[in-house]
Design a protein around this motif. Structure first.
Motif, PDB file in Angstrom:
ATOM      1  N   MET B   1       0.843  -1.195   0.000  1.00  0.00           N
ATOM      2  CA  MET B   1       0.000   0.000   0.000  1.00  0.00           C
ATOM      3  C   MET B   1       0.878   1.243   0.000  1.00  0.00           C
ATOM      4  O   MET B   1       0.728   2.142  -0.780  1.00  0.00           O
ATOM      5  N   VAL B   2       1.839   1.206   0.895  1.00  0.00           N
ATOM      6  CA  VAL B   2       2.708   2.372   1.051  1.00  0.00           C
ATOM      7  C   VAL B   2       3.389   2.712  -0.267  1.00  0.00           C
ATOM      8  O   VAL B   2       3.401   3.869  -0.681  1.00  0.00           O
ATOM      9  N   THR B   3       3.873   1.664  -0.941  1.00  0.00           N
ATOM     10  CA  THR B   3       4.615   1.941  -2.159  1.00  0.00           C
ATOM     11  C   THR B   3       3.727   2.569  -3.218  1.00  0.00           C
ATOM     12  O   THR B   3       4.126   3.519  -3.874  1.00  0.00           O
ATOM     13  N   SER B   4       2.535   2.051  -3.359  1.00  0.00           N
ATOM     14  CA  SER B   4       1.690   2.595  -4.422  1.00  0.00           C
ATOM     15  C   SER B   4       1.364   4.055  -4.127  1.00  0.00           C
ATOM     16  O   SER B   4       1.321   4.884  -5.024  1.00  0.00           O
ATOM     17  N   ASP B   5       1.133   4.373  -2.849  1.00  0.00           N
ATOM     18  CA  ASP B   5       0.941   5.777  -2.476  1.00  0.00           C
ATOM     19  C   ASP B   5       2.154   6.605  -2.861  1.00  0.00           C
ATOM     20  O   ASP B   5       2.054   7.672  -3.442  1.00  0.00           O
ATOM     21  N   ALA B   6       3.294   6.034  -2.512  1.00  0.00           N
ATOM     22  CA  ALA B   6       4.523   6.785  -2.715  1.00  0.00           C
ATOM     23  C   ALA B   6       4.790   7.020  -4.192  1.00  0.00           C
ATOM     24  O   ALA B   6       5.384   8.016  -4.569  1.00  0.00           O
ATOM     25  N   MET B   7       4.346   6.083  -5.012  1.00  0.00           N
ATOM     26  CA  MET B   7       4.629   6.208  -6.439  1.00  0.00           C
ATOM     27  C   MET B   7       3.735   7.232  -7.122  1.00  0.00           C
ATOM     28  O   MET B   7       4.075   7.728  -8.180  1.00  0.00           O
ATOM     29  N   THR B   8       2.583   7.487  -6.523  1.00  0.00           N
ATOM     30  CA  THR B   8       1.568   8.254  -7.231  1.00  0.00           C
ATOM     31  C   THR B   8       2.012   9.633  -7.724  1.00  0.00           C
ATOM     32  O   THR B   8       1.845   9.936  -8.886  1.00  0.00           O
ATOM     33  N   PRO B   9       2.578  10.484  -6.854  1.00  0.00           N
ATOM     34  CA  PRO B   9       2.763  11.866  -7.288  1.00  0.00           C
ATOM     35  C   PRO B   9       3.709  11.982  -8.459  1.00  0.00           C
ATOM     36  O   PRO B   9       4.660  11.214  -8.578  1.00  0.00           O
ATOM     37  N   TYR B  26       6.226  11.677  -2.715  1.00  0.00           N
ATOM     38  CA  TYR B  26       7.437  11.317  -3.422  1.00  0.00           C
ATOM     39  C   TYR B  26       8.613  11.283  -2.470  1.00  0.00           C
ATOM     40  O   TYR B  26       9.470  10.412  -2.567  1.00  0.00           O
ATOM     41  N   ARG B  27       8.617  12.257  -1.539  1.00  0.00           N
ATOM     42  CA  ARG B  27       9.712  12.241  -0.566  1.00  0.00           C
ATOM     43  C   ARG B  27       9.652  10.977   0.281  1.00  0.00           C
ATOM     44  O   ARG B  27      10.661  10.401   0.628  1.00  0.00           O
ATOM     45  N   LEU B  28       8.438  10.563   0.606  1.00  0.00           N
ATOM     46  CA  LEU B  28       8.269   9.324   1.365  1.00  0.00           C
ATOM     47  C   LEU B  28       8.861   8.153   0.583  1.00  0.00           C
ATOM     48  O   LEU B  28       9.600   7.333   1.114  1.00  0.00           O
ATOM     49  N   PHE B  29       8.551   8.145  -0.712  1.00  0.00           N
ATOM     50  CA  PHE B  29       9.072   7.066  -1.550  1.00  0.00           C
ATOM     51  C   PHE B  29      10.596   7.085  -1.549  1.00  0.00           C
ATOM     52  O   PHE B  29      11.238   6.054  -1.408  1.00  0.00           O
ATOM     53  N   THR B  30      11.167   8.282  -1.707  1.00  0.00           N
ATOM     54  CA  THR B  30      12.626   8.366  -1.746  1.00  0.00           C
ATOM     55  C   THR B  30      13.228   7.811  -0.470  1.00  0.00           C
ATOM     56  O   THR B  30      14.218   7.072  -0.505  1.00  0.00           O
ATOM     57  N   GLY B  31      12.613   8.157   0.659  1.00  0.00           N
ATOM     58  CA  GLY B  31      13.111   7.651   1.936  1.00  0.00           C
ATOM     59  C   GLY B  31      13.031   6.142   2.007  1.00  0.00           C
ATOM     60  O   GLY B  31      13.997   5.465   2.360  1.00  0.00           O
ATOM     61  N   LEU B  32      11.871   5.608   1.626  1.00  0.00           N
ATOM     62  CA  LEU B  32      11.677   4.153   1.655  1.00  0.00           C
ATOM     63  C   LEU B  32      12.689   3.468   0.754  1.00  0.00           C
ATOM     64  O   LEU B  32      13.291   2.461   1.110  1.00  0.00           O
ATOM     65  N   ASN B  33      12.864   4.049  -0.411  1.00  0.00           N
ATOM     66  CA  ASN B  33      13.784   3.497  -1.395  1.00  0.00           C
ATOM     67  C   ASN B  33      15.182   3.416  -0.809  1.00  0.00           C
ATOM     68  O   ASN B  33      15.833   2.371  -0.878  1.00  0.00           O
ATOM     69  N   ALA B  34      15.614   4.520  -0.196  1.00  0.00           N
ATOM     70  CA  ALA B  34      16.937   4.523   0.410  1.00  0.00           C
ATOM     71  C   ALA B  34      17.010   3.438   1.480  1.00  0.00           C
ATOM     72  O   ALA B  34      18.012   2.711   1.577  1.00  0.00           O
ATOM     73  N   GLY B  35      15.944   3.308   2.263  1.00  0.00           N
ATOM     74  CA  GLY B  35      15.918   2.285   3.308  1.00  0.00           C
ATOM     75  C   GLY B  35      16.088   0.894   2.721  1.00  0.00           C
ATOM     76  O   GLY B  35      16.902   0.096   3.203  1.00  0.00           O
ATOM     77  N   VAL B  36      15.347   0.612   1.659  1.00  0.00           N
ATOM     78  CA  VAL B  36      15.436  -0.703   1.019  1.00  0.00           C
ATOM     79  C   VAL B  36      16.857  -0.953   0.536  1.00  0.00           C
ATOM     80  O   VAL B  36      17.428  -2.029   0.738  1.00  0.00           O
ATOM     81  N   LEU B  37      17.460   0.067  -0.081  1.00  0.00           N
ATOM     82  CA  LEU B  37      18.797  -0.126  -0.637  1.00  0.00           C
ATOM     83  C   LEU B  37      19.837  -0.338   0.465  1.00  0.00           C
ATOM     84  O   LEU B  37      20.752  -1.144   0.306  1.00  0.00           O
ATOM     85  N   VAL B  38      19.676   0.369   1.578  1.00  0.00           N
ATOM     86  CA  VAL B  38      20.588   0.146   2.700  1.00  0.00           C
ATOM     87  C   VAL B  38      20.442  -1.289   3.190  1.00  0.00           C
ATOM     88  O   VAL B  38      21.431  -1.983   3.464  1.00  0.00           O
ATOM     89  N   LEU B  39      19.221  -1.751   3.245  1.00  0.00           N
ATOM     90  CA  LEU B  39      18.961  -3.127   3.674  1.00  0.00           C
ATOM     91  C   LEU B  39      19.644  -4.120   2.725  1.00  0.00           C
ATOM     92  O   LEU B  39      20.268  -5.092   3.163  1.00  0.00           O
ATOM     93  N   VAL B  40      19.522  -3.844   1.439  1.00  0.00           N
ATOM     94  CA  VAL B  40      20.181  -4.711   0.444  1.00  0.00           C
ATOM     95  C   VAL B  40      21.668  -4.789   0.738  1.00  0.00           C
ATOM     96  O   VAL B  40      22.267  -5.865   0.774  1.00  0.00           O
ATOM     97  N   CYS B  41      22.276  -3.631   0.988  1.00  0.00           N
ATOM     98  CA  CYS B  41      23.711  -3.600   1.277  1.00  0.00           C
ATOM     99  C   CYS B  41      24.032  -4.427   2.510  1.00  0.00           C
ATOM    100  O   CYS B  41      25.012  -5.175   2.529  1.00  0.00           O
ATOM    101  N   LEU B  42      23.215  -4.282   3.544  1.00  0.00           N
ATOM    102  CA  LEU B  42      23.482  -5.034   4.768  1.00  0.00           C
ATOM    103  C   LEU B  42      23.411  -6.532   4.510  1.00  0.00           C
ATOM    104  O   LEU B  42      24.254  -7.293   4.975  1.00  0.00           O
ATOM    105  N   VAL B  43      22.401  -6.939   3.769  1.00  0.00           N
ATOM    106  CA  VAL B  43      22.250  -8.366   3.475  1.00  0.00           C
ATOM    107  C   VAL B  43      23.458  -8.870   2.687  1.00  0.00           C
ATOM    108  O   VAL B  43      23.970  -9.954   2.939  1.00  0.00           O
ATOM    109  N   VAL B  44      23.923  -8.055   1.743  1.00  0.00           N
ATOM    110  CA  VAL B  44      25.077  -8.476   0.952  1.00  0.00           C
ATOM    111  C   VAL B  44      26.318  -8.569   1.829  1.00  0.00           C
ATOM    112  O   VAL B  44      27.113  -9.495   1.718  1.00  0.00           O
TER     113      VAL B  44
END
Lengths: 355, 310
Positions: B1-9, B26-44
């Motif tokens: 849900m959050v992502t679709s909201d974030a993508m809308t604007p 959009y700012r929310l999306f950018t924040g979430l995106n950064a969070g996901v990418l940091v998580l990816v890095c941690l997992v790697v």
């Protein structure tokens, strides 16, 4: 030797012609670029520009002009013949009795004996099914994830952050599969982090690598870990080529970012997607054989054993080389058919193909 | 849900300066995106971190399940023990040797052949390309290759490891397209100066191709450095084993090799303790980790060069 002499002689000859332009050697006369006035230009065109009307140049002239090039190709060609084509031909042992130490092409014809053997071998069909399942899971999960990651990376505006994420995510690609297997074993051992988490949440430690039901997840998980980051490179490159005026137009039409992604970005990288999909489908039966070999144990054969590991054990551990070669040949043929048909379908359906 | 909201604007694409039109979503999306990418890095990175932590921990602490991201009972004894083992250095030396020889052989084969098939006027060029490309889609398979290497008498020699991988068609096509894009005028000028094809290749083309050559050298050396399977198939003698195979035997904890080397490092029993495995793995990855930051962009550019050709 013949070739050498002729080619060097030829080279000297043409160079002579270059310097004393007005008198073209009789040999070069019918050859290059009719219509170009002086000999110099003619020779130059003949040598570096596209070949003049095919059929006009005799093989002798070609050899004289390009002999050195053919000579340079000899070593690589010999390599390809010995180390790539001889093994392909060596597959005839699938139809012949093979004696260790004998000819690499076997001794006597036995027809389809070994083919019948594996067709009637229930273990073969079992490992075939395992291979297909692992291949499908890998394709379904490891093909789309790089696209998602590339799209996410594409939305990042801070270049430094983007670069760090990229560097980190490419890293596993450079590790030996042995290291990956070693890390997997350490992480999933009874003392490893995963089991500590399980125990902290009140569960009981699981010897993951000895449980057949976990093997597929482990296989695909490590595959994701190792390949997804590197897989983004081509998509990121394709993303930079998407025409920005299309985004402009989409915006004017009132498309939000989600719709822009769906209607502009994704179609923009479709050729890349199709190409990689074809390549992935073609190699889909060659599931990471080495990794399976490193990670499986007799306890997990029921889900982990794949065609390649089975033929490895049959052929090189139990020394049934002909039988194993028959299985290998079957696998290679399926692979070839799959690439060709994926290519055919994609040319028909989306108009993009490898060749 | 959050992502679709974030993508809308609607907002500008990446790379375009952030305008006032950037909405909250959009700012929310950018924040979430950064969070996901940091998580990816941690997992790697996590497997590396825990490996490093184990390498500095005691065997007992690992066995008790105490070691995750931070070393317990910090010590460098294990490093000392592993690096005192002769087998470790033999295999390390072998890996270096195979990598260097293999890369040199592979580069000679790849560059010369790529140069030849980059000549568009060459008669039979398509045949030559076809011969190479076919091997991409159909290979002999394990068994015929094994039979071939055995009957060539290459078993238990360095060449069994070096030769089979000595020409990658992918790398060949990358080089070919690079050569095709070199400015032709230079070659023409060299030709007027009396250079033959080979002279042009050595004196003009190769010096102009340093970048792509560097990339190819990297591709091949990583492949040789990491290769364990051909060594596993074709080498039986411990003193010929490359690092990767030594490591594999250590990890699998199976063969006599490991029991012996375990004894050599002073561990009792056939089971190799986790800290020794960890140290050996760290030391095997180390060269790649050290070089990686400096050469990464060459790898990336190599992949892109390949994709241009398609």
């Amino acid at each position: 030797m013949d070739v050498t002499d002729e080619s060097t002689g030829g080279a000297v000859g043409t160079e002579g012609a270059l310097r004393t332009a007005p008198a073209p050697t009789p040999r070069s006369a019918p050859g290059p670029a009719p219509g170009s006035g002086d000999g110099t230009a003619g020779v130059r065109h003949g040598r570096l520009r596209r070949r003049p009307r095919a059929g006009r140049v005799s093989w002798r002239q070609t050899l004289r002009r390009d002999g050195v090039l053919y000579l340079m190709a000899l070593l690589p060609l010999a390599f390809l013949v010995v180390f790539r084509y001889l093994p392909v031909a060596g597959n005839v042992i699938a139809f012949r009795r093979f004696r260790p130490g004998g000819s690499i092409f076997g001794e006597t014809w036995v027809g389809l004996r070994y083919v019948e053997m594996f067709i009637n071998d229930p273990t073969f069909w079992h490992v075939f099914a395992n291979t297909a399942i692992l291949g499908c899971l890998t394709l379904a999960i490891c093909f789309p994830l790089p696209i998602v990651l590339a799209l996410l990376l594409n939305e990042v505006r801070k270049t430094a952050f983007k670069r760090v994420v990229q560097s980190v995510s490419y890293l596993p690609h450079f590790l030996s599969i042995v290291i990956v297997a070693g890390m997997t074993m350490q992480l999933l051992s009874l003392q490893g982090t995963v089991n500590q988490v399980v125990e902290a949440m009140g569960g009981e430690g699981i010897p993951f690598l000895q449980r057949p039901e976990w093997f597929r997840a482990i296989y695909v998980g490590t595959e994701v870990w190792q390949t997804v980051g590197w897989g983004t490179i081509l998509y990121l490159a394709a993303l930079t080529t998407v025409d920005s005026s299309l985004y402009e137009a989409a915006r004017i039409d009132g498309a939000n970012r989600w719709r822009q992604t769906w209607h502009v970005t994704l179609p923009g990288i479709r050729p890349t997607m199709v190409t990689l999909l074809i390549l992935n489908i073609g190699t889909f039966l060659n599931v990471g054989f080495e990794k399976v070999l490193l990670l499986y144990t007799p306890l997990t054969y029921s889900t982990a054993d794949v065609i390649s590991t089975y033929l490895y054990r049959v052929g090189l551990v139990s020394n049934n080389l002909s039988y194993a070669a028959a299985i290998g040949l079957f696998q290679a043929c399926i692979g070839l058919v799959m690439v060709l048909s994926a290519n055919f379908v994609s040319r028909r359906v989306v108009g993009a193909s490898l060749w | 849900m959050v992502t679709s909201d974030a993508m809308t604007p609607a907002g500008p694409r990446a790379g375009v300066p952030i305008g006032p039109r950037d909405s909250k979503g959009y700012r929310l999306f950018t924040g979430l995106n950064a969070g996901v990418l940091v998580l990816v890095c941690l997992v790697v990175l996590y497997p590396f971190i825990t490996l490093l932590a184990q390498s500095f921990s005691s065997a007992g602490a690992i066995k008790a399940g105490l070691v995750n991201a931070v070393p317990v009972d910090f010590n460098i004894e294990t490093y000392r023990a592993v690096t005192q083992d002769e087998r470790f250095w033999t295999s390390y030396g072998n890996t270096v040797l195979y990598t260097v020889v293999g890369t040199v052989v592979a580069m000679i084969l790849t560059t010369t052949f790529a140069y030849v098939i980059s000549k568009q006027h060459l008669r039979g060029r398509n045949v030559l390309i076809g011969i190479a490309v076919f091997t991409m889609f159909f290979n002999g398979g394990i068994i015929p290759n094994y039979v071939l290497i055995s009957s060539l008498g290459l078993k238990n020699t360095m060449w069994a490891v070096v030769l089979p991988g000595a020409l990658s068609v992918f790398n060949l096509l990358v080089m070919k397209s690079f050569f095709e894009n070199l400015p032709r005028e230079l070659e023409e000028a060299a030709q007027l100066d009396g250079l033959g094809w080979f002279g042009i290749y050595v004196r003009i083309v190769l010096p102009l191709s340093k970048a792509v050559i560097a990339t190819m050298v990297l591709f091949y050396s990583v492949a040789y450095w990491n290769d364990w399977f051909s060594a596993f198939l074709y080498l039986d003698k411990n003193e010929l084993f490359p690092m990767s195979l030594y490591l594999r035997n250590l990890i699998a904890g199976a063969s006599t090799t490991t029991a012996e080397s375990a004894a050599a490092i002073g561990t009792t029993g056939a089971a190799i303790s986790a800290n020794i495995k960890a140290v050996t793995m760290v030391l095997a990855i180390l060269p790649i980790l050290v070089v990686y930051p400096f050469v990464q962009r060459h790898f990336v550019s190599g992949v892109m060069l390949g994709s241009v050709k398609g």
